[in-house]
Structure formats: C-alpha cells, structure tokens
Design a protein around this motif. Structure first.
Motif, PDB file in Angstrom:
ATOM      1  N   CYS A  47       0.956   8.539  -4.047  1.00  0.00           N
ATOM      2  CA  CYS A  47       0.816   7.598  -2.946  1.00  0.00           C
ATOM      3  C   CYS A  47      -0.657   7.587  -2.546  1.00  0.00           C
ATOM      4  O   CYS A  47      -1.227   8.641  -2.278  1.00  0.00           O
ATOM      5  N   LYS A  49      -2.017   6.853   0.077  1.00  0.00           N
ATOM      6  CA  LYS A  49      -2.231   7.233   1.481  1.00  0.00           C
ATOM      7  C   LYS A  49      -2.066   8.751   1.690  1.00  0.00           C
ATOM      8  O   LYS A  49      -2.967   9.421   2.189  1.00  0.00           O
ATOM      9  N   CYS A  50      -0.886   9.294   1.287  1.00  0.00           N
ATOM     10  CA  CYS A  50      -0.602  10.699   1.605  1.00  0.00           C
ATOM     11  C   CYS A  50      -0.738  11.612   0.396  1.00  0.00           C
ATOM     12  O   CYS A  50      -0.521  12.826   0.507  1.00  0.00           O
ATOM     13  N   CYS A  72       6.581   4.170   1.507  1.00  0.00           N
ATOM     14  CA  CYS A  72       6.485   5.476   0.858  1.00  0.00           C
ATOM     15  C   CYS A  72       7.542   6.396   1.470  1.00  0.00           C
ATOM     16  O   CYS A  72       7.723   6.415   2.686  1.00  0.00           O
ATOM     17  N   CYS A  75       5.232   9.231   3.765  1.00  0.00           N
ATOM     18  CA  CYS A  75       4.410   8.865   4.927  1.00  0.00           C
ATOM     19  C   CYS A  75       4.771   7.483   5.488  1.00  0.00           C
ATOM     20  O   CYS A  75       4.187   7.040   6.464  1.00  0.00           O
TER      21      CYS A  75
HETATM   22 ZN   LIG Z   1       2.743   8.212   1.187  1.00  0.00          ZN
END
Ligand SMILES: [Zn+2]
Length: 285
Positions: A47, A49-50, A72, A75
């Motif tokens: 991912c 983002k996380c 996701c 997150c």
């Molecule tokens: Zn994520």
C-alpha cells in the motif's frame, strides 16, 4: 460437433478475459513503477500509504477492489478506480483478440501488443512519457511478425510481408518526426514528443503501412474533439489554466487498437469508396 466447438470457444474466451485481468494487474504495477525507475518484479506490492504488504487475497483483479470497497484493508485509504479499470480493460481486449483472431500464432502476440498499448496509455496520462520499455522491443517484434507471416500464411498476422511492416515503421516514425521538426521550425515549440514518434513507428510495424494513415486520422480527430470538449468544460467551470499539455499517446494507442480489430473492414470500405473492384464488407473476415 458444432456445439462442442462453441463450448470450447466460449471457454477460451473466458480464459482470455481472466488471463487479461491478471496481466492488467501486473500493468498497474508497471504504470506506477516504470516512470519512477523502480524494479517491476521486486519487491511485492505494498500500500503506497501505510506500506503494508498486500496479501494475495487482496490482490485478485477487480474482485478484491470491489470486496474491499475500494479501500486499503489496513489504513482505509482510497484505492484508485484506475486499478480495476486497467484490469477490466486488459481483460476485455484479450477476449477481443481471441474473438477476432481465434486459435493461431498471432493471438498471443496481439495480446502482448494490447498490453503494451494499455501500459503506454496510462503511463502517458500520468507521467506524460511513453515508456521505451514498450516501443524499443515492440518495433522489432512487429517486424518479426511480418517475417513469420511471410512463411506461414496461416499464422494470422495482419502484415503479409516484410515491406508492409518496414514501410509502416518508416512511414509512422517519419511522418511524426517531420511534423515535430516542422512545429519546432514554424511555431518555435515542441509539437510531438519523441515517444509518439516511436509509438507510431511500432504501430506501423505491427499493422502495416496502410494503418499509419488511418491511425493518424482517427487519433487527430478524436484528439481534437476530446481536447476542445475539455477546454470548453473547464471554461464553463471557470477554471482558467495556462495552455496545458494533452498527451497524444493514448489517442495513437486507441486508434491502433481500432485498426487491429477493424482495419480490414476500414481498408475495404475505403477501397469501396474509391470504386475499386474490392467488395465492401462491414465485418472483418
Ligand atoms: Zn494502506
């Protein structure tokens, strides 16, 4: 007997779609990583983002995106609809290739071409570049198809001899190259990118010299209609932006795909309009 063939054909059609969706999932990785010069094989998908590794059951084309509600698992960041779109589009194109060309040598090669064109489209839209990773191997591959088509007429390739393909490469690359130089000379600014030059050379190599005219015509027509519509819509919304760059690669790729599936009919229609003795047929044979 007839029904058995039909069952087998339907099976291969569905298989082509599923296989295309899986390739589309890989193309999503390439769209993200190629412009960033990252490896497309390692590491496994995370991912953005996380940074959590994406489990296999969250990486099933289209299905996972729908099941996760486009978020996701960890997150809850939105996952772009571009992911299932690329997967579905590649799946549909692979199924179209099987429907159009059937069981022959050309089918897997044209599936590769479709995958390359999907990749070109989405990288150009996001990054305004056309990846050499597609066009550099694509040009010799298109030429190789013509050589095979010369010796094995049953192979299903659209180019029947080397000159058809070579002519396509020279004409496709040449026209856009000259157009670029001319724009530079007259308007003192870059017209086409050099990526577009290589892309049309590749399409000409795969589809033959006649395709170059059809592709330029369709791409410029679609490009102007869509380009003008976008400008009008933005004016109406009150967005005044400086003249922004509209990538031409997606139009070339789209026109190339149209020619792949309907080129035969286009040429016959043109010959029919010219009162040549060739019969007019709407459907490719
Ligand atoms: Zn994520």
């Amino acid at each position: 007997m007839q029904s058995q063939v039909e069952i087998l054909n339907s099976f291969f059609l569905i298989l082509s779609f599923v296989f295309g969706c899986m390739i589309g999932s890989f193309l999503n990785v390439c769209v993200w990583r190629l412009p960033r010069n990252e490896s497309i094989v390692k590491p496994r998908s995370k991912c953005p983002k996380c940074d959590t590794l994406i489990a296999w059951y969250d990486n099933i084309p289209i299905v996972s995106w729908l099941a996760l509600g486009a978020r996701c698992r960890h997150c809850h960041t939105w996952i772009s609809w571009q992911y299932p779109l690329v997967e579905a589009l590649t799946g549909v194109l692979f199924a179209c290739v099987f429907a159009r060309f059937g069981v022959c040598m050309a089918t897997p090669v044209y599936m590769v071409l479709c995958a390359g064109l999907v990749l070109v489209t989405f990288v150009d839209l996001a990054d305004w570049t056309i990846p050499n990773e597609v066009t550099f191997p694509g040009i010799p591959l298109g030429l190789a198809c013509a050589v095979v088509g010369m010796f094995y007429p049953g192979s299903g390739f659209l180019t029947k001899d080397v000159f058809d393909s070579l002519g396509g490469i020279v004409l496709g690359g040449g026209i856009l190259y000259l157009l670029d130089k001319l724009t530079l000379l007259l308007l003192k600014k870059r017209g086409m990118g050099f990526g577009d030059v290589k892309l049309l050379a590749m399409l000409g190599g795969f589809l033959g010299w006649k395709s170059v005219f059809a592709i330029i015509m369709i791409a410029s027509l679609a490009g102007s209609v869509i380009g003008i519509t976008l400008v009008v819509l933005q004016r109406r919304k009150g967005i005044e932006e400086e003249a922004h760059y509209l990538p031409f690669g997606p139009y070339l790729a789209g026109a190339g795909l149209l020619f792949l599936f309907f080129g035969h009919a286009m040429i016959e229609m043109y010959l029919g309009l010219m009162h040549a003795p060739a019969p007019v047929s709407v459907f490719p044979t």
